[in-house]
Design an enzyme around this catalytic site. Structure first.
Site, PDB file in Angstrom:
ATOM      1  N   ARG A  62       8.226 107.101  58.843  1.00 51.13           N
ATOM      2  CA  ARG A  62       7.716 107.557  60.141  1.00 51.13           C
ATOM      3  C   ARG A  62       7.326 106.394  61.041  1.00 51.13           C
ATOM      4  O   ARG A  62       7.352 106.510  62.260  1.00 51.13           O
ATOM      5  CB  ARG A  62       6.576 108.556  59.945  1.00 51.13           C
ATOM      6  CG  ARG A  62       7.084 109.887  59.356  1.00 51.13           C
ATOM      7  CD  ARG A  62       5.980 110.817  58.923  1.00 51.13           C
ATOM      8  NE  ARG A  62       5.142 110.272  57.869  1.00 51.13           N
ATOM      9  CZ  ARG A  62       5.402 110.335  56.564  1.00 51.13           C
ATOM     10  NH1 ARG A  62       6.501 110.927  56.145  1.00 51.13           N
ATOM     11  NH2 ARG A  62       4.580 109.827  55.679  1.00 51.13           N
ATOM     12  N   GLU A  99      -1.576 104.338  45.050  1.00 43.46           N
ATOM     13  CA  GLU A  99      -2.691 105.027  44.405  1.00 43.46           C
ATOM     14  C   GLU A  99      -2.621 104.889  42.882  1.00 43.46           C
ATOM     15  O   GLU A  99      -3.619 104.724  42.214  1.00 43.46           O
ATOM     16  CB  GLU A  99      -2.648 106.509  44.807  1.00 43.46           C
ATOM     17  CG  GLU A  99      -3.990 107.179  44.755  1.00 43.46           C
ATOM     18  CD  GLU A  99      -3.950 108.568  45.365  1.00 43.46           C
ATOM     19  OE1 GLU A  99      -4.804 109.376  44.977  1.00 43.46           O
ATOM     20  OE2 GLU A  99      -3.077 108.848  46.209  1.00 43.46           O
TER      21      GLU A  99
END
Length: 179
Positions: A62, A99
């Site tokens: 994006r 993460e």
């Protein structure tokens, strides 16, 4: 209604995606609304209008959409920062934290010259792993990272603070609570 409230109402929230407990902030609704998309790009560009920005770096995927539009508005070049193995020419890479582990991102070795002023763009800042990796990659090539700009900040996850700790100003158009 403020611009921030307008943006929040346009950005779609998808609960429990990609896993339970995550509130996914989907900007495709923003991108599909011509007026909102134009306004978001204008707001990202505004603080840098009149400054000499040599290039805009956008992170896959994006960040490519937003970064290309911002680069066009600033009459600057565009640098794609991609996942390892996706660029066809000689690359430089950096490992960055996710993460749950590490990944690598790359850019072409000739994408930026030492001292060039670069604006980093992506749709969202969460934990900051990808953005801090991109800043390190750009600095490895001796670029001057002027700022990091995002449509969305998730302040509770601390990514913007990590970027500021690298002495890079952060601009986000809207903040959402939670993950």
């Amino acid at each position: 209604m403020t611009f921030e409230n307008d943006l929040k109402s346009i950005i779609r929230t998808i609960p429990d995606y990609p896993k339970p407990g995550i509130m996914f902030r989907d900007i495709t609704t923003l991108l599909g609304d011509a007026r909102a998309f134009r306004r978001a790009v204008d707001e990202l560009v505004q603080p840098f209008a009149g400054q000499k920005i040599d290039a805009v770096a956008g992170m896959e995927a994006r960040g490519f959409i937003l970064g290309g539009a911002v680069a066009h508005q600033l009459s600057a070049g565009f640098i794609p920062i991609r996942k390892k193995g996706k660029l066809p020419h000689t690359t430089v890479s950096v490992a960055y934290s996710l993460e749950y582990g590490l990944d690598e991102m790359e850019m072409h070795s000739d994408a930026v010259k030492p001292g060039e002023k670069v604006l980093l763009i992506d749709d969202l800042i969460a934990t900051g792993g990808t953005a801090t990796g991109a800043i390190k990659l750009l600095r490895q090539m001796q670029a001057d990272v002027v700022a990091a700009c995002f449509v969305i900040d998730l302040p509770e996850l601390g990514g913007a603070a990590k970027i500021r700790a690298l002495d890079v100003p952060v601009r986000a158009l809207v903040a959402f609570d939670g993950h």
